[in-house]
Design a protein around this motif. Sequence first.
Motif, PDB file in Angstrom:
ATOM      1  N   SER A 160     -61.170  56.042  -7.007  1.00  0.00           N
ATOM      2  CA  SER A 160     -60.761  57.091  -6.069  1.00  0.00           C
ATOM      3  C   SER A 160     -61.271  56.850  -4.653  1.00  0.00           C
ATOM      4  O   SER A 160     -60.649  57.291  -3.684  1.00  0.00           O
ATOM      5  N   ASP A 161     -62.401  56.161  -4.499  1.00  0.00           N
ATOM      6  CA  ASP A 161     -62.985  55.970  -3.170  1.00  0.00           C
ATOM      7  C   ASP A 161     -62.823  54.550  -2.642  1.00  0.00           C
ATOM      8  O   ASP A 161     -63.383  54.212  -1.598  1.00  0.00           O
ATOM      9  N   ILE A 163     -60.318  52.681  -1.268  1.00  0.00           N
ATOM     10  CA  ILE A 163     -59.668  52.437   0.022  1.00  0.00           C
ATOM     11  C   ILE A 163     -60.556  52.919   1.163  1.00  0.00           C
ATOM     12  O   ILE A 163     -60.661  52.262   2.214  1.00  0.00           O
ATOM     13  N   GLU A 164     -61.227  54.054   0.968  1.00  0.00           N
ATOM     14  CA  GLU A 164     -62.134  54.551   2.006  1.00  0.00           C
ATOM     15  C   GLU A 164     -63.287  53.577   2.225  1.00  0.00           C
ATOM     16  O   GLU A 164     -63.654  53.281   3.377  1.00  0.00           O
ATOM     17  N   ARG A 165     -63.862  53.065   1.133  1.00  0.00           N
ATOM     18  CA  ARG A 165     -64.964  52.105   1.262  1.00  0.00           C
ATOM     19  C   ARG A 165     -64.482  50.823   1.924  1.00  0.00           C
ATOM     20  O   ARG A 165     -65.179  50.233   2.757  1.00  0.00           O
ATOM     21  N   ARG A 166     -63.292  50.389   1.572  1.00  0.00           N
ATOM     22  CA  ARG A 166     -62.722  49.194   2.195  1.00  0.00           C
ATOM     23  C   ARG A 166     -62.532  49.385   3.689  1.00  0.00           C
ATOM     24  O   ARG A 166     -62.911  48.526   4.501  1.00  0.00           O
ATOM     25  N   ASP A 167     -61.942  50.504   4.072  1.00  0.00           N
ATOM     26  CA  ASP A 167     -61.685  50.764   5.489  1.00  0.00           C
ATOM     27  C   ASP A 167     -62.996  50.807   6.285  1.00  0.00           C
ATOM     28  O   ASP A 167     -63.081  50.243   7.390  1.00  0.00           O
ATOM     29  N   ASN A 168     -63.987  51.483   5.744  1.00  0.00           N
ATOM     30  CA  ASN A 168     -65.278  51.564   6.432  1.00  0.00           C
ATOM     31  C   ASN A 168     -65.880  50.181   6.637  1.00  0.00           C
ATOM     32  O   ASN A 168     -66.444  49.882   7.703  1.00  0.00           O
ATOM     33  N   ARG A 372     -50.111  52.850  -4.102  1.00  0.00           N
ATOM     34  CA  ARG A 372     -50.888  54.079  -4.284  1.00  0.00           C
ATOM     35  C   ARG A 372     -50.007  55.244  -4.727  1.00  0.00           C
ATOM     36  O   ARG A 372     -50.480  56.183  -5.382  1.00  0.00           O
TER      37      ARG A 372
END
Length: 389
Positions: A160-161, A163-168, A372
Amino acid sequence: MTSCTSLALFCKVVDNFGDIGICWRLARQLAHEHGIEVTLWVDDLVSFKRICPAVDIDLGQQQINQVTVRHWRNQDGSFAPHDVADIVIEFFACDIPPNYIQAMLGCSPKPVWLNLEGLSAEEWVEGCHQLSSPHPSFSLTKYFYFPGFSAKTGGLLLESDLIERRDNFQQNTAAQAQFLGQLGATPSELNAFKISLFCYPHAPVSELFEVWKNSDTPITCFVPEGVASDSVKSFMQAAGANKGNLGSAGSYANSGALTVRVLPFIPQEEYDKLLWACDFNFVRGEDSFVRAQWAGRPFIWHIYPQDNNLHHKKLNAFLQRYSANSNSINALSLYWNEANSAPLDLPEVWKELKLALPKLNQMSTNWVAEMRQNGDLAANLLKFSAAVR
């Protein structure tokens, strides 16, 4: 509809890291995000330890990241109905212990029995997804469950997280520099065009090294230890490298525009970061194949070889979905997998690929958004299991 709170996942390791890589990601996600009590049965703890250093290869049972890991030594063993999970998954049609199946008969309600199949973009997958298969002797039903690239399949593994971790990470150049620096990369290597290389031994690596040596811009190629070892050693010997054992973790060499750096085999979480930090990725099998897609970077897939070149059909089915409008990705993919029907001008194809990089990056971004929309494999699997239980 009855909720499912426990799951047993049986994994036999065929492709050294792909099989256990997929099963370990799925097991962790089910435990962490859905609170499922997961038992992972795996026959090869040595391969498992390469991607998860916490594994103790001498233990028959251990608890790692909220998952119970059992060493699946043989088909023997005594099981009672209370030993059986609500959901029983055999990965890629591996045969679970006969006594476990016998214990399933005594359960009420019966467990949901799934055959989690390999990933394919072929059209027939959509027609077979979720099909039932009654046991020939017992009152048990097995369902075929396919990951895939459309809403008519189970989708792809995606935390669930993620893509957010990748973007950061991709937006933080300091974090990328620190990560690659810990793996030995120098400032000049960080400023080069960065490529990760993970392939099977028969890939034409030496030919590609020759092209990269003559590149107009510097290239850094990161290779996990033990991958393409013959080509890596030959390159380093020809380059006159003398640092440590050639091809071992920490060794590196430079020739022309190309620097090849050998990395230690890193855990799954670190491998994701490597894919995120590189400009282009070469991946193999199924696990790294999926992770390269979520990285949002263009990549080449080295598919696991099958008899009668059946893997070429699978490769073409994926390319028709992923890169139908990219001649360079398609041409290099076919060459890399020995599926091209005519000779290839490799330097010219690589030149075209580099020129098309902005378009390829956008293609990769669009692909992530499209995938997604299908939901993630773990959540889709649990929803289906609750519906049929």
